[in-house]
Design a protein around this motif. Structure first.
Motif, mmCIF file in Angstrom:
data_model
loop_
_atom_site.group_PDB
_atom_site.id
_atom_site.type_symbol
_atom_site.label_atom_id
_atom_site.label_comp_id
_atom_site.label_asym_id
_atom_site.label_seq_id
_atom_site.Cartn_x
_atom_site.Cartn_y
_atom_site.Cartn_z
ATOM 1 N N GLU A 45 0.827 -1.310 0.187
ATOM 2 C CA GLU A 45 -0.119 -0.065 -0.176
ATOM 3 C C GLU A 45 0.890 1.251 0.030
ATOM 4 O O GLU A 45 0.386 2.210 -0.508
ATOM 5 C CB GLU A 45 -0.838 -0.012 1.355
ATOM 6 C CG GLU A 45 -2.099 -0.984 1.085
ATOM 7 C CD GLU A 45 -2.894 -1.295 2.307
ATOM 8 O OE1 GLU A 45 -2.593 -0.398 3.327
ATOM 9 O OE2 GLU A 45 -3.911 -1.786 2.323
ATOM 10 N N GLU A 49 0.731 3.988 -3.135
ATOM 11 C CA GLU A 49 0.636 5.278 -2.897
ATOM 12 C C GLU A 49 1.534 6.130 -3.686
ATOM 13 O O GLU A 49 1.104 7.065 -4.216
ATOM 14 C CB GLU A 49 0.309 5.773 -1.486
ATOM 15 C CG GLU A 49 -0.109 6.969 -1.242
ATOM 16 C CD GLU A 49 -0.480 7.373 0.396
ATOM 17 O OE1 GLU A 49 -0.912 8.341 0.563
ATOM 18 O OE2 GLU A 49 -0.325 6.423 0.983
ATOM 19 N N TYR A 52 1.051 6.247 -7.345
ATOM 20 C CA TYR A 52 -0.052 7.186 -8.077
ATOM 21 C C TYR A 52 0.319 8.717 -7.803
ATOM 22 O O TYR A 52 -0.300 9.458 -8.399
ATOM 23 C CB TYR A 52 -1.321 6.722 -7.397
ATOM 24 C CG TYR A 52 -1.995 5.198 -7.785
ATOM 25 C CD1 TYR A 52 -1.889 5.065 -9.538
ATOM 26 C CD2 TYR A 52 -2.225 4.341 -7.241
ATOM 27 C CE1 TYR A 52 -2.171 3.953 -10.009
ATOM 28 C CE2 TYR A 52 -2.563 3.145 -7.852
ATOM 29 C CZ TYR A 52 -2.683 2.898 -9.182
ATOM 30 O OH TYR A 52 -3.004 1.794 -9.601
ATOM 31 N N ARG A 224 -9.160 -3.086 -5.354
ATOM 32 C CA ARG A 224 -8.963 -2.153 -4.248
ATOM 33 C C ARG A 224 -7.926 -0.835 -4.488
ATOM 34 O O ARG A 224 -8.152 0.127 -4.035
ATOM 35 C CB ARG A 224 -8.356 -2.860 -3.078
ATOM 36 C CG ARG A 224 -8.275 -1.982 -1.739
ATOM 37 C CD ARG A 224 -8.200 -2.908 -0.667
ATOM 38 N NE ARG A 224 -6.655 -4.013 -0.726
ATOM 39 C CZ ARG A 224 -7.152 -5.331 -0.719
ATOM 40 N NH1 ARG A 224 -8.285 -5.674 -0.691
ATOM 41 N NH2 ARG A 224 -5.855 -5.901 -0.872
ATOM 42 N N GLU A 225 -6.998 -1.241 -5.445
ATOM 43 C CA GLU A 225 -6.096 -0.129 -5.778
ATOM 44 C C GLU A 225 -6.755 0.769 -6.569
ATOM 45 O O GLU A 225 -6.444 1.955 -6.520
ATOM 46 C CB GLU A 225 -5.101 -1.034 -6.943
ATOM 47 C CG GLU A 225 -3.914 -1.919 -6.197
ATOM 48 C CD GLU A 225 -3.261 -2.447 -7.463
ATOM 49 O OE1 GLU A 225 -3.264 -1.952 -8.403
ATOM 50 O OE2 GLU A 225 -2.610 -3.419 -6.951
ATOM 51 N N ARG A 227 -9.894 1.959 -6.512
ATOM 52 C CA ARG A 227 -10.583 2.665 -5.514
ATOM 53 C C ARG A 227 -9.652 3.661 -4.807
ATOM 54 O O ARG A 227 -9.887 4.874 -4.706
ATOM 55 C CB ARG A 227 -11.407 1.935 -4.549
ATOM 56 C CG ARG A 227 -12.625 1.210 -5.152
ATOM 57 C CD ARG A 227 -13.621 0.552 -4.019
ATOM 58 N NE ARG A 227 -12.847 -0.139 -2.984
ATOM 59 C CZ ARG A 227 -12.969 -1.601 -3.524
ATOM 60 N NH1 ARG A 227 -13.651 -1.904 -4.367
ATOM 61 N NH2 ARG A 227 -12.179 -2.339 -2.491
ATOM 62 N N LYS A 228 -8.279 3.120 -4.406
ATOM 63 C CA LYS A 228 -7.340 4.080 -3.802
ATOM 64 C C LYS A 228 -6.925 5.041 -4.708
ATOM 65 O O LYS A 228 -7.025 6.136 -4.457
ATOM 66 C CB LYS A 228 -6.212 3.228 -3.262
ATOM 67 C CG LYS A 228 -5.244 4.016 -2.322
ATOM 68 C CD LYS A 228 -4.553 3.031 -1.371
ATOM 69 C CE LYS A 228 -3.760 3.593 -0.501
ATOM 70 N NZ LYS A 228 -2.911 2.718 0.228
ATOM 71 N N ARG A 229 -6.903 4.577 -5.969
ATOM 72 C CA ARG A 229 -6.238 5.780 -7.004
ATOM 73 C C ARG A 229 -7.159 6.771 -7.162
ATOM 74 O O ARG A 229 -6.706 7.960 -7.194
ATOM 75 C CB ARG A 229 -5.895 4.690 -8.263
ATOM 76 C CG ARG A 229 -5.317 5.820 -9.242
ATOM 77 C CD ARG A 229 -5.035 5.059 -10.499
ATOM 78 N NE ARG A 229 -6.136 4.484 -11.276
ATOM 79 C CZ ARG A 229 -6.800 5.130 -12.152
ATOM 80 N NH1 ARG A 229 -6.508 6.243 -12.497
ATOM 81 N NH2 ARG A 229 -7.931 4.684 -12.775
ATOM 82 N N GLU A 230 -8.408 6.347 -7.460
ATOM 83 C CA GLU A 230 -9.475 7.390 -7.552
ATOM 84 C C GLU A 230 -9.611 8.341 -6.298
ATOM 85 O O GLU A 230 -9.763 9.566 -6.574
ATOM 86 C CB GLU A 230 -10.922 6.611 -7.676
ATOM 87 C CG GLU A 230 -10.815 5.981 -9.025
ATOM 88 C CD GLU A 230 -12.063 5.259 -9.232
ATOM 89 O OE1 GLU A 230 -12.942 5.204 -8.188
ATOM 90 O OE2 GLU A 230 -12.543 4.737 -10.157
ATOM 91 N N LYS A 231 -9.330 7.861 -5.072
ATOM 92 C CA LYS A 231 -9.426 8.477 -4.063
ATOM 93 C C LYS A 231 -8.374 9.563 -3.991
ATOM 94 O O LYS A 231 -8.367 10.908 -3.884
ATOM 95 C CB LYS A 231 -9.359 7.853 -2.588
ATOM 96 C CG LYS A 231 -9.422 8.542 -1.522
ATOM 97 C CD LYS A 231 -9.475 7.654 -0.187
ATOM 98 C CE LYS A 231 -9.457 8.417 1.159
ATOM 99 N NZ LYS A 231 -9.513 7.680 2.398
ATOM 100 N N LEU A 232 -7.092 9.037 -4.349
ATOM 101 C CA LEU A 232 -5.803 10.009 -4.402
ATOM 102 C C LEU A 232 -5.926 11.023 -5.597
ATOM 103 O O LEU A 232 -5.679 12.267 -5.442
ATOM 104 C CB LEU A 232 -4.664 9.175 -4.751
ATOM 105 C CG LEU A 232 -4.275 8.376 -3.584
ATOM 106 C CD1 LEU A 232 -3.106 7.523 -3.968
ATOM 107 C CD2 LEU A 232 -3.767 9.210 -2.497
#
Length: 247
Positions: A45, A49, A52, A224-225, A227-232
């Protein structure tokens, strides 16, 4: 007054701006490293992070410097400076998994015990399995296929066999249950273009054969990646809006 040229990072790569495809290439190496146990979830993770957030090749290159490419022991290559066409990324997945040949395993037997066929293996045109007072798992989610149609023949006597297929695969069930159960719940779902067809046959006597459709661990990680990328990306967009407002 002359404009200054961007300096080169210590690794020797020019300080060129990286694209989404470049970041995804690095993320793919990280996914493989996680699946192979080279990274734990916390390390994965943290590096994802950083991937991205990276804006240049110089920032991307150190992220996979200590990781081998999947299946080999040499260090993974840095992000390629030669761009691939958009059509070369993420296409032909099913075609690449129908590999021909004889298959890497033809039988699974559990007599008062258990068997598993999981991970990266090649399903033959016909795979036979037998469970007597035991259980077996036939997991096709990460498998290759010897043909566009494969048969999984299951015989369960006072035991059970569970067949797991990935989304997108057409499933046909022709087995029967005698004082037992044979799962037909996954029939009738259309397959994706080019996807293999899996025919599940056999019988269950005082036992059961289950058929379920599940995504693989790698696909769960990828989602999961994403979703995390979109959040970042949303955070970065908000930060840029605030900076623009201050300017």
């Amino acid at each position: 007054m002359t404009d200054e040229l961007p300096a080169e990072p210590s690794g020797g790569l020019p300080e060129l701006r990286a694209s989404d495809a470049d970041r995804e290439q690095v993320a793919e190496v990280l996914r493989d490293a996680l699946a192979e146990g080279r990274l734990d979830m916390a390390e994965f993770e943290e590096r994802l992070e950083a991937t991205y957030k990276a804006r240049t090749y110089g920032e991307l290159e150190p992220i996979t410097r200590d990781l081998p490419a999947p299946g080999v022991s040499v260090p993974a290559p840095a992000v390629s400076m030669v761009k691939r066409s958009a059509g070369a990324v993420g296409t032909g997945d099913w075609a690449s998994r129908i590999v021909g040949g004889e298959g890497s395993s033809r039988w699974g037997v559990a007599v008062m015990s258990g068997f598993e066929r999981r991970g990266h293996w090649t399903v033959p045109k016909r795979f036979n399995c037998f469970a007597f007072w035991g259980g077996g798992v036939v997991d096709l989610r990460e498998a290759n296929f010897a043909d566009g149609e494969v048969v999984v023949n299951c015989v369960a006597v006072m035991g059970g066999v569970n067949v797991m297929v990935p989304p997108g695969v057409e499933v046909v069930v022709r087995g029967i249950g005698i004082m037992g159960g044979f799962d037909h719940g996954q029939e009738g779902v259309a397959g994706e273009p080019g996807a293999p067809r899996v025919v599940v046959t056999g019988f269950a006597f005082w036992g059961g054969v289950g058929v379920e459709r599940k995504i693989s661990k790698a696909e769960r990680v990828r989602m999961r990646e994403e979703r995390k990328r979109e959040k970042l990306e949303r955070k970065a967009a908000r930060r840029e809006e605030l900076e623009a407002g201050l300017d």
